[in-house]
Design a protein around this motif. Structure first.
Motif, PDB file in Angstrom:
ATOM      1  N   GLU A 121      -4.097  12.111   2.282  1.00  0.00           N
ATOM      2  CA  GLU A 121      -2.848  12.186   1.505  1.00  0.00           C
ATOM      3  C   GLU A 121      -2.306  10.808   1.125  1.00  0.00           C
ATOM      4  N   VAL A 122      -3.200   9.840   0.926  1.00  0.00           N
ATOM      5  CA  VAL A 122      -2.780   8.500   0.505  1.00  0.00           C
ATOM      6  C   VAL A 122      -2.393   8.530  -0.972  1.00  0.00           C
ATOM      7  N   LYS A 123      -1.231   7.991  -1.274  1.00  0.00           N
ATOM      8  CA  LYS A 123      -0.765   7.892  -2.663  1.00  0.00           C
ATOM      9  C   LYS A 123      -1.268   6.615  -3.322  1.00  0.00           C
ATOM     10  N   ASP A 124      -1.305   5.530  -2.546  1.00  0.00           N
ATOM     11  CA  ASP A 124      -1.768   4.256  -3.077  1.00  0.00           C
ATOM     12  C   ASP A 124      -2.154   3.349  -1.923  1.00  0.00           C
ATOM     13  N   TYR A 133      -6.259 -11.699   2.910  1.00  0.00           N
ATOM     14  CA  TYR A 133      -6.718 -11.871   4.287  1.00  0.00           C
ATOM     15  C   TYR A 133      -7.502 -10.651   4.768  1.00  0.00           C
ATOM     16  N   GLY A 134      -7.724  -9.692   3.868  1.00  0.00           N
ATOM     17  CA  GLY A 134      -8.477  -8.490   4.233  1.00  0.00           C
ATOM     18  C   GLY A 134      -7.639  -7.398   4.855  1.00  0.00           C
ATOM     19  N   ASN A 135      -6.316  -7.602   4.916  1.00  0.00           N
ATOM     20  CA  ASN A 135      -5.443  -6.552   5.432  1.00  0.00           C
ATOM     21  C   ASN A 135      -5.231  -5.465   4.384  1.00  0.00           C
ATOM     22  N   LEU A 136      -5.078  -4.243   4.842  1.00  0.00           N
ATOM     23  CA  LEU A 136      -4.928  -3.085   3.954  1.00  0.00           C
ATOM     24  C   LEU A 136      -3.564  -2.433   4.163  1.00  0.00           C
ATOM     25  N   TYR A 137      -2.954  -2.014   3.057  1.00  0.00           N
ATOM     26  CA  TYR A 137      -1.632  -1.410   3.083  1.00  0.00           C
ATOM     27  C   TYR A 137      -1.745  -0.003   2.495  1.00  0.00           C
ATOM     28  N   ILE A 138      -1.431   0.995   3.283  1.00  0.00           N
ATOM     29  CA  ILE A 138      -1.573   2.399   2.887  1.00  0.00           C
ATOM     30  C   ILE A 138      -0.182   2.999   2.669  1.00  0.00           C
ATOM     31  N   TYR A 139       0.025   3.531   1.452  1.00  0.00           N
ATOM     32  CA  TYR A 139       1.307   4.166   1.139  1.00  0.00           C
ATOM     33  C   TYR A 139       1.096   5.663   0.953  1.00  0.00           C
ATOM     34  N   LYS A 140       1.886   6.464   1.662  1.00  0.00           N
ATOM     35  CA  LYS A 140       1.810   7.924   1.563  1.00  0.00           C
ATOM     36  C   LYS A 140       3.136   8.456   1.027  1.00  0.00           C
ATOM     37  N   SER A 141       3.038   9.244  -0.030  1.00  0.00           N
ATOM     38  CA  SER A 141       4.251   9.771  -0.654  1.00  0.00           C
ATOM     39  C   SER A 141       4.807  10.980   0.102  1.00  0.00           C
TER      40      SER A 141
END
Length: 297
Positions: A30-33, A39-47
Motif C-alpha cells: 500500500e505504498v503511495k510513493d 546516501y541510499g536511504n529510502l523514504y516510504i509514504y503511505k496514503s
C-alpha cells in the motif's frame, strides 16, 4: 543470415540482474510513493495512514512520522531539511534526517488559499495562491512577500511546481509546461501520468508513474528510464529505483546502459527479420511471375 549473426555477435550483452533491496513486502504494501536520497536511504509514504517512514540501505528503520492529513513530499535531496506541503492543512513543514519537525509554516494566517508550494531553498518558498490567482515569492525567515506575479494558468490539474532561473515549470498528469514570470508560455509537451519534478544542476527531471524524463536546456526531452510494468519509480544522483510487484529494485547506470544496448539489439533483430521476410516474399512473387510468363500469358 551471416549479416544477422555478425551483428548479434557485436551487440550481444547480458544484462546484470537488478539489485533487490532488503525491504520486505509488508513494508512495501500500500505504498503511495517512495524517495531515495544520495546516501541510499529510502523514504516510504503511505496514503492509507499518512505515514512517512525512513529506512537505511539495509532495510533498518531510522525514523517515522504519522501525519494527521495528506502531505506532499517535495524532495529528499537535502536529507537534513526535507520539505512537506499539505493543501488540506495549508502549511509547509521541514523535517530533519530522523523525520523530526524542524519548522512549520502556517499559510492560513497570511494568505488566502495556497494550492501549491515549492521550497526553493532554506529561506524562500514559491506559492500558488488560488484565491488571488497569483504566484508569490515568500521569504519565510523574515515573513515577507518578495514578489507577486499574476498567474494565468489553470489550478485544477496541477500536480507539481518548480521555479528555476526565472522560469516556472508546471506539471499535470498529461502536460508539461514552462512559463516566464509574465506567464508567457515558453514550452509545452504531452506527458503521460506525470507525478513530480526533480532538479539536478541545470537539468530538470520529470518523474512519471513508470518513467523518468530529462528536460535539457536545449529544450529536448529524453527518456532515461522506463518500465511500463512498474508501480513507482525514482532516482538519486547515483542510481534508479523502482517498486515492482511489491519489491524494490535498484539499477546502476551501467545496468541501464546494458538494458539500452539489449533493447537496441532486439530492435535490430526485429528489423533484420522483417527485411528477410520481405526478401523471401519478394522472391516468391518473382517466381510466380516467371511461371506465368512461361505459360505464355
Amino acid at each position: 543470415m551471416r549479416l544477422f549473426s555478425i551483428i548479434c555477435l557485436f551487440l550481444f550483452c547480458t544484462v546484470s540482474a537488478q539489485k533487490s533491496l532488503p525491504l520486505d513486502t509488508l513494508k512495501l504494501k500500500e505504498v503511495k510513493d517512495f524517495f531515495a536520497d544520495d546516501y541510499g536511504n529510502l523514504y516510504i509514504y503511505k496514503s492509507k495512514d499518512f505515514s512517512l517512514t525512513k529506512y537505511d540501505s539495509l532495510g533498518k528503520q531510522i525514523g517515522q512520522m504519522m501525519l494527521p492529513v495528506p502531505y506532499k513530499i517535495q524532495s529528499v535531496q537535502n536529507p537534513l531539511s526535507i520539505p512537506l506541503f499539505s493543501e488540506n492543512a495549508q502549511e509547509m513543514k521541514f523535517v530533519d534526517q530522523n523525520l523530526n519537525d524542524i519548522q512549520k509554516i502556517d499559510f492560513k494566517q497570511k494568505f488566502s488559499y495556497i494550492k501549491h508550494a515549492y521550497a526553493e531553498d532554506l529561506q524562500q518558498i514559491w506559492l500558488l495562491d488560488e484565491s488571488t490567482r497569483r504566484l508569490l515569492q515568500y521569504n519565510f525567515r523574515n515573513d515577507t512577500t518578495i514578489n507577486s506575479y499574476p498567474y494565468d494558468g489553470g489550478f485544477e490539474d496541477i500536480i507539481d511546481l518548480l521555479v528555476f532561473e526565472n522560469k516556472v515549470y508546471v506539471l499535470s498528469k498529461k502536460l508539461f509546461r514552462i512559463y516566464n514570470l509574465k506567464f508567457e508560455k515558453l514550452f509545452e509537451a504531452e506527458i503521460v501520468n506525470g507525478k513530480r519534478f526533480r532538479r539536478e544542476n541545470e537539468m530538470v527531471l520529470i518523474i512519471t508513474k513508470s518513467s523518468i524524463l530529462r528536460f535539457s536546456p536545449d529544450q529536448k526531452i529524453t527518456k532515461i528510464f522506463e518500465d511500463p510494468d512498474t508501480q513507482i519509480v525514482d532516482k538519486n544522483s547515483l542510481a534508479f529505483f523502482e517498486l515492482k510487484g511489491n519489491k524494490l529494485y535498484l539499477y546502476t547506470p551501467e545496468t541501464i546502459r546494458l538494458m539500452e544496448a539489449k533493447a537496441k539489439k532486439e530492435e535490430l533483430e526485429e528489423t533484420i527479420e522483417k527485411l528477410e521476410n520481405e526478401k523471401s516474399e519478394k522472391g516468391d512473387v518473382l517466381k510466380v511471375l516467371e511461371e506465368i510468363e512461361n505459360l505464355g500469358y
